[in-house]
Design an enzyme around this catalytic site. Structure first.
Site, PDB file in Angstrom:
ATOM      1  CB  ALA A 115       7.254   6.161  11.700  1.00 16.97           C
ATOM      2  CB  ALA A 116       5.875   9.630   7.544  1.00 19.25           C
ATOM      3  N   PRO A 117       2.868   8.303   7.648  1.00 14.83           N
ATOM      4  CG  PRO A 117       0.595   8.588   7.159  1.00 14.83           C
ATOM      5  CD  PRO A 117       1.799   7.761   6.777  1.00 14.83           C
ATOM      6  N   GLY A 119       0.364   6.064  11.184  1.00 14.86           N
ATOM      7  CA  GLY A 119      -0.672   5.088  11.521  1.00 14.86           C
ATOM      8  C   GLY A 119      -0.149   3.967  12.405  1.00 14.86           C
ATOM      9  CE  LYS A 120       1.867  -0.972   8.903  1.00 14.31           C
ATOM     10  NZ  LYS A 120       1.095  -0.179   7.943  1.00 14.31           N
ATOM     11  CD  GLU A 138       9.292   9.137   6.486  1.00 20.29           C
ATOM     12  OE1 GLU A 138       9.915   9.275   5.413  1.00 20.29           O
ATOM     13  OE2 GLU A 138       8.648   8.113   6.802  1.00 20.29           O
ATOM     14  NE  ARG A 143       6.699   9.887   3.703  1.00 23.97           N
ATOM     15  CZ  ARG A 143       5.517   9.278   3.703  1.00 23.97           C
ATOM     16  NH1 ARG A 143       4.484   9.869   3.100  1.00 23.97           N
ATOM     17  NH2 ARG A 143       5.351   8.099   4.263  1.00 23.97           N
ATOM     18  CG  ASP A 183       4.284   0.251   6.561  1.00 23.66           C
ATOM     19  OD1 ASP A 183       4.002  -0.746   5.880  1.00 23.66           O
ATOM     20  OD2 ASP A 183       3.673   1.326   6.468  1.00 23.66           O
ATOM     21  CB  CYS A 236       0.419  -1.117   1.095  1.00 20.96           C
ATOM     22  SG  CYS A 236       1.354   0.245   0.369  1.00 20.96           S
TER      23      CYS A 236
END
Length: 457
Positions: A115-117, A119-120, A138, A143, A183, A236
């Site tokens: 999960a870090a940082p 956003g999601k 995380e 982080r 993610d 990404c």
């Protein structure tokens, strides 16, 4: 044009064919910047509140996210007091697509596995609207601390932040979540324009290593998904090995998973750095908990019903609330109190879900729900997180509101005492244009500063 690895250029030429030239040319363009409005604080339906932001930051809508906007770099959104107040979260626009496709709903139990940082996680929290449970994980402690701070800044009342390996979580939470966001750590090809240092780390071997790690993370995630639950896998990066091939291999390993949707955002076709998202659903016929999973759940729940000191701490919180909060204006969501040392938290609970504090035993927990305050010498000092979770100044007995461009706001964020005549005394919610920033304590003509030292500018 930045110096891209030759192997990366050849990879993208094979993958995109005639489209590779436009893709590679996109690296010569300036990157786009985005922010996401916090729907707890502001929404599109609140036109009066949105209009000043549009003018201030030159906002333009991100087409795939209702709360997402592009902004102009010169507006320096990260330094504005609204950022400290959690009015918005600065996030790359492409990255906003994954949670939109996962589509969390209020009342659901959701996991953000890497999960870090934040956003999601904060985007998920906005969609849950304070109802349901979000577990944000995380594995890297430093982080995880940043993740916890961002959860706090956005005023999220129903999130638990932990730091654990995916396998540890899978043993603790089998067949538990309605929605899971993965993610995944990746080779970061979509970060080249944002962070040129990632170019130095890239290699075909690094891509293969990332794909192997993603397999292990996804295996753990599937174990935690309820029958009928949905999983969003995102990266990404652009290569097919970490994206389509990883999803294909996952579907082969788990025939009861069904691919619902797979989307890409390309930097030469859309205004964003690029993102890949696949949404999968586990068949309703996947069965209930296995015997081993049931035993894991029972072990986690043992010992959670003892008489606890939380009751005394909650009495102190109620004393604080009677003094500082407006009756009927603020209510804690469904949950239970937890005391960690002298720190009092409110652990969110969900109807028909056995989750309680016992589930967290033996885990590294950074934020077991909403931080209410610290017990000190027979009283409760309110937490910064509680201030940011309050919807407005209407929820408190005393508030001190300052304009965003005022010297008082800057002095408050720097930790200074503010000279201010006031009709009352005691705990005071400091707000910027009505948005909560933190606590102060009014004594005579002085507002003593309780903004956390670690956040001061």
């Amino acid at each position: 044009m930045m110096q891209l690895p030759e192997a990366f250029i050849e990879q993208m030429k094979r993958q995109l064919g005639d489209g590779a030239e436009a893709f590679l040319l996109s690296y010569t363009f300036p990157r786009v910047l985005g922010l996401r409005l916090n729907p707890v604080k502001i929404s599109r339906s609140n036109g009066l509140a949105l209009e000043p932001l549009v003018k201030m930051f030159g906002l333009e809508s991100v087409p795939w996210c209702d709360t997402g906007f592009y902004y102009r770099e010169e507006t320096k959104t990260g330094k504005h007091p609204y950022h400290a107040a959690g009015v918005y979260y600065i996030q790359e626009p492409s990255a906003m697509s994954a949670v939109e496709l996962l589509d969390p709903r209020p009342g659901e139990i959701v996991l953000d596995l890497a999960a870090a940082p934040g956003g999601k996680s904060t985007q998920i929290a906005g969609k849950l609207a304070g109802r349901g449970l979000l577990i944000s994980n995380e594995i890297h402690p430093a982080r995880a601390k940043i993740l916890s701070e961002n959860i706090e800044r956005m005023g999220v009342p129903n999130a638990v932040v932990v730091s654990a390996a995916p396998r540890q979580l899978a043993e603790r939470f089998p067949r538990f979540f309605d929605k899971i966001m993965v993610d995944a750590p990746c080779s970061g090809e979509g970060m080249f324009r944002k962070d040129p240092d990632t170019i130095k780390e890239w290699s075909p071997e690094h891509v293969e290593m990332c794909a192997a790690r993603q397999k292990d993370i996804l295996d753990a995630a599937v174990t935690m998904l309820k029958p009928g639950g949905r999983l969003a896998y995102s990266t990404c990066t652009f290569n097919e090995l970490e994206n389509e091939r990883t999803v294909e291999a996952l579907l082969q390993r788990y025939p009861k998973l069904q691919l619902e949707r797979m989307e890409r955002i390309w930097p030469h076709l859309e205004a964003g750095e690029g993102h890949f998202v696949a949404v999968l659903q586990l068949s309703e016929a996947s069965g209930s908990l296995t015997a081993a999973a049931s035993q894991s759940r029972k072990r986690a729940q043992r010992g959670g019903r003892k008489q606890r000191p939380e009751e005394d701490a909650m009495r102190l919180f109620k004393d604080f609330a009677a003094e500082a909060l407006s009756p009927g204006r603020f209510e804690l969501p469904p949950g239970e109190p937890l005391l960690f040392g002298g720190q009092l938290y409110w652990l969110p609970t969900v109807m028909d879900c056995p989750f309680d504090g016992a589930w967290l035993q033996g885990m590294k927990v950074l934020r077991p729900g909403l931080h209410l305050g610290e017990v000190k010498k027979g009283r409760l000092e309110p937490a910064h997180a509680l201030a940011l979770a309050l919807p407005s100044a209407l929820t408190v007995s005393h508030a001190a509101d300052f304009a965003a461009d005022s010297s008082q706001v800057q002095r408050y964020l720097q930790g200074e005492v503010i000279e201010r005549p006031a009709a009352g005394s005691g705990w005071t919610l400091v707000t910027v244009d009505g948005y909560p920033l933190g606590w102060g304590k009014q004594t005579g003509h002085q507002l003593k500063n309780h903004y956390p030292k670690g956040l001061r500018r």
